[in-house]
Design an enzyme around this catalytic site. Structure first.
Site, PDB file in Angstrom:
ATOM      1  N   SER A  15      52.268  -3.945  17.137  1.00 47.48           N
ATOM      2  CA  SER A  15      51.853  -3.424  18.561  1.00 47.48           C
ATOM      3  C   SER A  15      52.334  -2.635  19.175  1.00 47.48           C
ATOM      4  O   SER A  15      53.446  -1.883  18.527  1.00 47.48           O
ATOM      5  CB  SER A  15      52.381  -5.024  19.338  1.00 47.48           C
ATOM      6  OG  SER A  15      52.297  -4.746  20.654  1.00 47.48           O
ATOM      7  N   LEU A  17      54.416   0.904  20.581  1.00 48.42           N
ATOM      8  CA  LEU A  17      54.783   2.089  19.990  1.00 48.42           C
ATOM      9  C   LEU A  17      55.042   2.004  18.523  1.00 48.42           C
ATOM     10  O   LEU A  17      54.619   3.101  17.972  1.00 48.42           O
ATOM     11  CB  LEU A  17      56.284   2.264  20.757  1.00 48.42           C
ATOM     12  CG  LEU A  17      56.295   2.324  22.148  1.00 48.42           C
ATOM     13  CD1 LEU A  17      57.843   2.727  22.474  1.00 48.42           C
ATOM     14  CD2 LEU A  17      55.544   2.937  22.893  1.00 48.42           C
ATOM     15  N   ASP A  36      56.078  -7.092  10.859  1.00 49.83           N
ATOM     16  CA  ASP A  36      56.036  -7.838  12.213  1.00 49.83           C
ATOM     17  C   ASP A  36      55.967  -9.267  12.057  1.00 49.83           C
ATOM     18  O   ASP A  36      55.697  -9.925  11.267  1.00 49.83           O
ATOM     19  CB  ASP A  36      54.989  -7.129  12.760  1.00 49.83           C
ATOM     20  CG  ASP A  36      54.970  -7.185  14.459  1.00 49.83           C
ATOM     21  OD1 ASP A  36      55.117  -6.023  14.953  1.00 49.83           O
ATOM     22  OD2 ASP A  36      55.004  -8.132  15.096  1.00 49.83           O
ATOM     23  N   ASP A  60      60.429 -12.191  10.546  1.00 46.74           N
ATOM     24  CA  ASP A  60      61.319 -12.524  11.867  1.00 46.74           C
ATOM     25  C   ASP A  60      62.586 -11.670  11.546  1.00 46.74           C
ATOM     26  O   ASP A  60      63.494 -12.018  10.707  1.00 46.74           O
ATOM     27  CB  ASP A  60      61.734 -13.733  11.954  1.00 46.74           C
ATOM     28  CG  ASP A  60      62.703 -13.939  13.458  1.00 46.74           C
ATOM     29  OD1 ASP A  60      63.003 -12.890  13.912  1.00 46.74           O
ATOM     30  OD2 ASP A  60      62.863 -15.057  13.764  1.00 46.74           O
ATOM     31  N   SER A 155      66.193   3.702  24.148  1.00 46.74           N
ATOM     32  CA  SER A 155      65.446   3.561  25.462  1.00 46.74           C
ATOM     33  C   SER A 155      66.297   4.138  26.342  1.00 46.74           C
ATOM     34  O   SER A 155      67.207   4.616  26.488  1.00 46.74           O
ATOM     35  CB  SER A 155      65.490   1.967  25.644  1.00 46.74           C
ATOM     36  OG  SER A 155      65.127   1.752  27.031  1.00 46.74           O
ATOM     37  N   TYR A 168      69.776  -5.934  26.891  1.00 46.76           N
ATOM     38  CA  TYR A 168      68.715  -4.866  26.478  1.00 46.76           C
ATOM     39  C   TYR A 168      69.419  -3.437  26.582  1.00 46.76           C
ATOM     40  O   TYR A 168      69.463  -2.777  25.531  1.00 46.76           O
ATOM     41  CB  TYR A 168      67.492  -4.814  27.318  1.00 46.76           C
ATOM     42  CG  TYR A 168      66.597  -3.876  27.012  1.00 46.76           C
ATOM     43  CD1 TYR A 168      65.590  -4.189  26.017  1.00 46.76           C
ATOM     44  CD2 TYR A 168      66.336  -2.612  27.487  1.00 46.76           C
ATOM     45  CE1 TYR A 168      64.780  -3.235  25.327  1.00 46.76           C
ATOM     46  CE2 TYR A 168      65.212  -1.911  26.872  1.00 46.76           C
ATOM     47  CZ  TYR A 168      64.293  -2.258  25.845  1.00 46.76           C
ATOM     48  OH  TYR A 168      63.335  -1.152  25.498  1.00 46.76           O
ATOM     49  N   LYS A 172      70.253  -0.987  23.402  1.00 49.71           N
ATOM     50  CA  LYS A 172      69.754   0.309  23.218  1.00 49.71           C
ATOM     51  C   LYS A 172      70.818   1.351  23.134  1.00 49.71           C
ATOM     52  O   LYS A 172      70.814   2.435  22.585  1.00 49.71           O
ATOM     53  CB  LYS A 172      68.583   0.511  24.196  1.00 49.71           C
ATOM     54  CG  LYS A 172      67.575  -0.433  23.986  1.00 49.71           C
ATOM     55  CD  LYS A 172      66.905  -0.240  22.597  1.00 49.71           C
ATOM     56  CE  LYS A 172      65.419  -1.269  22.507  1.00 49.71           C
ATOM     57  NZ  LYS A 172      64.819  -0.898  21.152  1.00 49.71           N
ATOM     58  N   PHE A 201      56.969   3.313  28.996  1.00 47.32           N
ATOM     59  CA  PHE A 201      55.601   3.586  28.070  1.00 47.32           C
ATOM     60  C   PHE A 201      54.849   2.315  28.321  1.00 47.32           C
ATOM     61  O   PHE A 201      55.075   1.102  28.345  1.00 47.32           O
ATOM     62  CB  PHE A 201      56.002   3.942  26.660  1.00 47.32           C
ATOM     63  CG  PHE A 201      56.388   5.163  26.216  1.00 47.32           C
ATOM     64  CD1 PHE A 201      57.332   5.728  26.818  1.00 47.32           C
ATOM     65  CD2 PHE A 201      55.575   5.911  25.460  1.00 47.32           C
ATOM     66  CE1 PHE A 201      57.581   7.251  26.581  1.00 47.32           C
ATOM     67  CE2 PHE A 201      55.797   7.174  25.183  1.00 47.32           C
ATOM     68  CZ  PHE A 201      56.629   7.575  25.781  1.00 47.32           C
TER      69      PHE A 201
HETATM   70  N1  LIG Z   1      57.364   0.138  26.017  1.00 43.56           N
HETATM   71  C1  LIG Z   1      58.449   0.837  26.781  1.00 43.56           C
HETATM   72  O1  LIG Z   1      58.379   1.271  27.881  1.00 43.56           O
HETATM   73  C2  LIG Z   1      59.812   1.146  25.825  1.00 43.56           C
HETATM   74  C3  LIG Z   1      60.705   1.919  26.371  1.00 43.56           C
HETATM   75  C4  LIG Z   1      61.714   2.235  25.667  1.00 43.56           C
HETATM   76  C5  LIG Z   1      61.993   1.591  24.362  1.00 43.56           C
HETATM   77  N2  LIG Z   1      61.085   0.814  23.721  1.00 43.56           N
HETATM   78  C6  LIG Z   1      61.311   0.226  22.559  1.00 43.56           C
HETATM   79  O2  LIG Z   1      60.084   0.392  21.915  1.00 43.56           O
HETATM   80  C7  LIG Z   1      60.238  -0.779  20.792  1.00 43.56           C
HETATM   81  C8  LIG Z   1      58.784  -1.305  20.579  1.00 43.56           C
HETATM   82  O3  LIG Z   1      58.386  -1.761  22.109  1.00 43.56           O
HETATM   83  P1  LIG Z   1      56.861  -1.914  22.583  1.00 43.56           P
HETATM   84  O4  LIG Z   1      57.028  -1.413  24.175  1.00 43.56           O
HETATM   85  O5  LIG Z   1      56.055  -1.323  21.649  1.00 43.56           O
HETATM   86  O6  LIG Z   1      56.677  -3.483  22.647  1.00 43.56           O
HETATM   87  P2  LIG Z   1      55.561  -4.243  22.040  1.00 43.56           P
HETATM   88  O7  LIG Z   1      55.898  -5.781  22.628  1.00 43.56           O
HETATM   89  O8  LIG Z   1      54.191  -3.826  22.298  1.00 43.56           O
HETATM   90  O9  LIG Z   1      55.709  -4.412  20.426  1.00 43.56           O
HETATM   91  C9  LIG Z   1      56.919  -4.870  19.748  1.00 43.56           C
HETATM   92  C10 LIG Z   1      56.670  -5.521  18.310  1.00 43.56           C
HETATM   93  O10 LIG Z   1      57.892  -5.817  17.744  1.00 43.56           O
HETATM   94  C11 LIG Z   1      57.511  -7.467  17.117  1.00 43.56           C
HETATM   95  N3  LIG Z   1      58.526  -8.088  17.178  1.00 43.56           N
HETATM   96  C12 LIG Z   1      59.161  -8.830  18.167  1.00 43.56           C
HETATM   97  N4  LIG Z   1      60.184  -9.537  17.754  1.00 43.56           N
HETATM   98  C13 LIG Z   1      60.202  -9.401  16.393  1.00 43.56           C
HETATM   99  C14 LIG Z   1      60.709 -10.043  15.420  1.00 43.56           C
HETATM  100  N5  LIG Z   1      62.138 -10.936  15.524  1.00 43.56           N
HETATM  101  N6  LIG Z   1      60.471  -9.950  14.286  1.00 43.56           N
HETATM  102  C15 LIG Z   1      59.508  -9.074  13.953  1.00 43.56           C
HETATM  103  N7  LIG Z   1      59.001  -8.201  14.762  1.00 43.56           N
HETATM  104  C16 LIG Z   1      59.117  -8.681  16.166  1.00 43.56           C
HETATM  105  C17 LIG Z   1      56.435  -7.958  18.144  1.00 43.56           C
HETATM  106  O11 LIG Z   1      55.766  -8.942  17.435  1.00 43.56           O
HETATM  107  C18 LIG Z   1      55.693  -6.496  18.470  1.00 43.56           C
HETATM  108  O12 LIG Z   1      54.452  -6.502  17.475  1.00 43.56           O
HETATM  109  C19 LIG Z   1      61.165  -1.546  21.020  1.00 43.56           C
HETATM  110  O13 LIG Z   1      62.222  -1.657  20.496  1.00 43.56           O
HETATM  111  C20 LIG Z   1      61.346  -1.381  22.617  1.00 43.56           C
HETATM  112  O14 LIG Z   1      62.503  -1.824  22.983  1.00 43.56           O
HETATM  113  C21 LIG Z   1      59.838   0.491  24.706  1.00 43.56           C
END
Ligand SMILES: NC(=O)c1ccc[n+]([C@@H]2O[C@H](COP(=O)([O-])OP(=O)(O)OC[C@H]3O[C@@H](n4cnc5c(N)ncnc54)[C@H](O)[C@@H]3O)[C@@H](O)[C@H]2O)c1
Length: 263
Positions: A15, A17, A36, A60, A155, A168, A172, A201
């Site tokens: 999913s 990023l 995942d 997990d 982040s 969080y 980070k 994002f």
């Molecule tokens: N979207 C943003 O604005 C943003 C900003 C800064 C940092 N991030 C970081 O980017 C990364 C990706 O986040 P995203 O926004 O794409 O979120 P998202 O929810 O779209 O994707 C996260 C993925 O991680 C998987 N996941 C969650 N818990 C898990 C576990 N215990 N074991 C295995 N997989 C697991 C989920 O199933 C999902 O596919 C994260 O580390 C998030 O903190 C996101």
């Protein structure tokens, strides 16, 4: 590190990023092990991209046994492809807002904090730890004798922690702090480590936020005045993989936006 004909392990690759990174590195000739929790999404991406250069492993990341088993299977798959490991991108991450003390003077339940810290810190370190013996012994690149690259996902919260984001932001910040240590510890093997700190994002994580929170983030955007896209993030990951001089640093990817202190 070149992408073509090298293998990459990407957690959270089903999913947001992580998925955008899977698609980008795949488009540039990489072999991708997607780790995942989300089986439906993971298997759908493999069906779409083809099982010759992608494979899905359910995990997990907060459960050490599950992580050990998924890494073992991923490494077996990588061996069968014959394409040496070139990097790990531990992108799986979660947020769970909550102040340390609530308006009724109740401290936050410890398990809410542990949920975030176990995935965002311990899970990240565990995945890297288990992949390392495979990276330190992998085939080096002919030019710089590089064996691999770790691209961490920090982040903006590591710099501009918002109210209610203690766990969080702490997680980070820890990721940001790890980049230089890993770069120093792994230099002797020709393994680099770079962290990316994205701002706001588009992803499933931010889609789950309330409209109030999203509007407060959209109000403070500088340029470009839009949330980042997965493709913006993936392009940065690709650069981190390819540019051998990027090492031990945390790169902000936020269009100059600073997270506000009020929603
Ligand atoms: N979207 C943003 O604005 C943003 C900003 C800064 C940092 N991030 C970081 O980017 C990364 C990706 O986040 P995203 O926004 O794409 O979120 P998202 O929810 O779209 O994707 C996260 C993925 O991680 C998987 N996941 C969650 N818990 C898990 C576990 N215990 N074991 C295995 N997989 C697991 C989920 O199933 C999902 O596919 C994260 O580390 C998030 O903190 C996101």
């Amino acid at each position: 590190m070149h992408i073509k004909d090298r293998s990459f392990v990407i957690s959270g690759g089903a999913s947001g990023l992580g998925e955008a990174t899977v698609r980008d590195l795949h488009a540039h000739g990489g072999y991708i092990a997607i780790l995942d929790l989300n089986v439906d999404n993971g298997e759908r991406i493999v069906r779409e991209l083809g099982a010759d250069r992608t494979s899905f492993f359910e995990v997990d990341i907060s459960d050490p046994e599950s992580t050990a088993s998924a890494v073992k299977k991923a490494m077996t798959w990588i061996k069968t492809t014959g394409k040496p490991i070139g990097g790990v991108i531990p992108a799986a991450g979660v947020g769970m807002p909550g102040k340390l003390i609530d308006r009724h003077n109740e401290p936050i339940p410890l398990d809410r904090l542990e949920f975030v810290l176990n995935i965002n810190i311990r899970g990240v370190i565990d995945l890297i730890r288990l992949c390392l013996p495979h990276m330190t012994t992998t085939e080096p690149t002919p030019d710089d004798k590089e064996r691999g690259v770790i691209v961490l996902v920090s982040s903006s919260a590591a710099f501009d922690g918002q109210p209610g984001q203690l766990a969080y932001a702490a997680s980070k910040g820890a990721i940001r702090s790890m980049a230089l240590v890993l770069a120093r510890d792994l230099a002797m093997y020709g393994i680099r480590c770079v962290a990316i700190a994205p701002g706001y994002f588009e992803s499933a994580m931010t889609a789950a936020m309330s409209q109030k929170v999203r509007s407060s983030l959209e109000r403070v955007l500088e340029f470009p005045a839009r949330p980042g896209k997965g493709t913006d993030f993936a392009q940065m990951v690709r650069h981190c993989v390819e540019n051998v001089m990027l090492n031990g640093e945390c790169v902000r990817l936020d269009g100059a936006t600073r997270m506000p202190s009020r929603m």
